[in-house]
Every structure is written in structure tokens, then in C-alpha cells.
Design a protein around this motif. Sequence first.
Motif, PDB file in Angstrom:
ATOM      1  N   CYS A  37       1.445 -14.898  -1.898  1.00 26.22           N
ATOM      2  CA  CYS A  37       1.356 -14.148  -3.142  1.00 26.22           C
ATOM      3  C   CYS A  37       1.177 -15.083  -4.317  1.00 26.22           C
ATOM      4  CB  CYS A  37       2.545 -13.198  -3.249  1.00 26.22           C
ATOM      5  SG  CYS A  37       3.725 -13.470  -4.515  1.00 26.22           S
ATOM      6  N   THR A  39       3.012 -15.755  -6.665  1.00 23.03           N
ATOM      7  CA  THR A  39       4.196 -16.573  -6.934  1.00 23.03           C
ATOM      8  C   THR A  39       4.148 -17.882  -6.141  1.00 23.03           C
ATOM      9  OG1 THR A  39       5.438 -14.552  -7.308  1.00 23.03           O
ATOM     10  CG2 THR A  39       6.722 -16.546  -6.964  1.00 23.03           C
ATOM     11  N   HIS A  58       7.922 -15.840   0.992  1.00 22.69           N
ATOM     12  CA  HIS A  58       8.988 -14.869   0.769  1.00 22.69           C
ATOM     13  C   HIS A  58       8.595 -13.454   1.195  1.00 22.69           C
ATOM     14  CE1 HIS A  58       6.549 -15.007  -2.917  1.00 22.69           C
ATOM     15  NE2 HIS A  58       6.750 -13.706  -2.950  1.00 22.69           N
ATOM     16  N   GLU A  59       7.397 -13.293   1.771  1.00 19.51           N
ATOM     17  CA  GLU A  59       6.959 -11.961   2.219  1.00 19.51           C
ATOM     18  C   GLU A  59       6.727 -12.050   3.715  1.00 19.51           C
ATOM     19  OE1 GLU A  59       3.368 -11.065   0.056  1.00 19.51           O
ATOM     20  OE2 GLU A  59       4.354 -11.162  -1.887  1.00 19.51           O
ATOM     21  N   GLU A 142       7.727  -6.362   1.297  1.00 20.21           N
ATOM     22  CA  GLU A 142       8.292  -6.982   0.082  1.00 20.21           C
ATOM     23  C   GLU A 142       7.504  -6.589  -1.174  1.00 20.21           C
ATOM     24  OE1 GLU A 142       9.376  -9.908  -3.014  1.00 20.21           O
ATOM     25  OE2 GLU A 142       7.414  -9.535  -2.141  1.00 20.21           O
TER      26      GLU A 142
HETATM   27 ZN   LIG Z   1       5.476 -12.167  -3.681  1.00 25.34          ZN
END
Ligand SMILES: [Zn+2]
Length: 341
Positions: A37, A39, A58-59, A142
Motif C-alpha cells: 500500500c 504507506t 501490514h495487509e 485491512e
Molecule cells: Zn495499508
Amino acid sequence: MRAAQLRGIGQLALRDLPDPVARPGHVVLRVAACGICGTDRHIFHGDYPSALPVVLGHEFAGVVVAASEASHSLLGVSAAIDPNISCGSCVFCRRGDVCLCPNRVALGVDLDGGLAELVEVPESQVYSLPAGFPVELGALCEPLACCLRALDLAKVAPGMSVAIVGGGIIGQLMVQLVRLAGATSIVLITRQYGRRKLAEQFGATATMDPRSVDVVSTVTDSTGPAPGGVDVAIECVGAVETFEQCVAMARRGGTVLVFGVTPQGETARISPFEIFAKELSILGSYLNPLTHGRAVELAASGRLDLAPLISHRVGLAELPDMLAHGPEPSEVKVLVTPGAV
Ligand SMILES: [Zn+2]
Ligand SMILES: [Zn+2]
């Protein structure tokens, strides 16, 4: 195990790290897929704070392959992971605003995350996926959970008009979600032709290229899709210009939802008089507080069209190059499959 570890700004390397073990209250997940992503790119470039060194990602979703005694029942379960771990005891957590927890840490940001073959996860972050649901699509839960938070705040109701600025994964999920919520006029604004076509497939009633029309007047004119302005304008780009467009597109009494991640320190020009006289609500939506379970339910229900959102599949080895560059125009969601050679 192999993992994509960030060791410094712009320094992402594939490394062989020791296999994680499940401490009490934790499980070890074999990662089936991890989404990339914006981020992650911000962290890579040093524009978003993170621990160093850290395994990014984180996903993600996968299968529980080890568990502490207390978490034994989770062995073998397919699961989507909520990466955001709040403390549970601060003043924000104790009133349910877990996304505002000052002690919050996130897998893939502060703690090792899912761009690895294996990752240790607290049991509290594990959301079981139903049998038969493709595990890799669990990685979309997420971003979906973050979108649910946004829609809870925006209070989109049947018959409303909604403008969504940005046609990436978030914009595409928003189109589907506001359609499910009953919005009747759904405008998606993005430069890329392929993303406009995808949004139309998902239920956008109008799409626009901001380079070829004046977005605000085209949406709000008496002949436009939302004469006088939209009930809700959702900013999913993370840019000052598109935020200002959203404010201008909102009708009297309308809502502007700030969802995209604008670089810290950038400022927009906004008229306090306009906020006052139009009774505008300008809301921020941050993370996925207590919405992850609903995201899993919704994904599993089949009421969203998730598979077409995956535009690229790559292995860990392709990551450093991928993060160093901006997203390709054709990119919607890149899934990394750490098990692939
Ligand atoms: Zn993300
Ligand atoms: Zn807290």
C-alpha cells in the motif's frame, strides 16, 4: 525464513531471518499474501515513521502454523490479520477509540510484518476466514476495514450522492461500499482510464478524468450528477488539490471525508466562512478501529467484487524495485506471495 526487511531509508533487502516462534498469546502465520500500500512506499522513503530494522507489510492473510498453548485452537486456521495493536488501557482505548491510542503499534510498521514467509501475530489480531474463502483475498480485509470506518463516519444513506476522488484500491472499494449503502449517484474521479472502467463495473454512475473537465462544476452544475453539490465527498488520493476539490464539491450541509494520506506538513487553503455558511462537516478517518471483523464478514459474504482489484502478483524478490518506484498507472492492488519462488 525469507523476509523483506527495511534497514534504513530506501534500504529494503531480502534476508534470511530466524523463523519466529509463538510466544504466549501469539500464533505464527504462514503468509499466503500481503498487499502493498501507499504507506509502505511512504515508510520506504522515510515519509512515515517506523521502527528500523523492520519487516514491512501490514495487509496480510495466511494460515496459522504454530500457536502457543493458550492459542492452540487456532492451529490450521486461515486468517486475516488486523495489524494495529492498541494498548487497551489508555483513555482513548477505554472509550472505544482504539485508532487514537497513543501506545498503538502496528505489524509491518513498528513490529515485523507480513512481507515474509512467516510472521508472529498476537492472537487478539487474528480473524478467522470461513472455509472455502480464498486466503489471499484476506489480505484485502485491512484496507476494507479502513473503508468501513470511513463510511461509518460519513453516514452514507440510501438515496445520497457521493463523489469519490481517487481510483486506486480505496476508491474502488468505496464505490462498491457506497453502492451497497444505497447511494444513488456515485461519481468516481481519476486520471486513469482503466480505473474509471473498473469503477463503472462496480457501480459508479458517472466517472470523470480531472485533466479533461473542471471537476467541481461538472459534478455540481444543474445538469451534473449532483446539482448543487454532493452529500458526501471522499478524498482518497492524499493531495491538497483533491482535498480542496472535495470541499468545493460538497453541498450545503454536506460532508467531506479525509481518507487519503497527504504528506505531513502540507497545508490547504480553506475558507472558514464556507464551512460556516454551508454547515460543512470535515471529518478525518484513521485506520480500522473495531471494524476488522465486519470487513471479514463482508468479504466472505461475496457481496463485494474483490478479485478484480488484484492487478499484480509478485514475489518477495521484486519488492525493493517496486517500492522504490511510484505505482504504475495500471496498479490497483499488488499482492506479494512470499511463498512463491
Ligand atoms: Zn495499508
Ligand atoms: Zn490505548
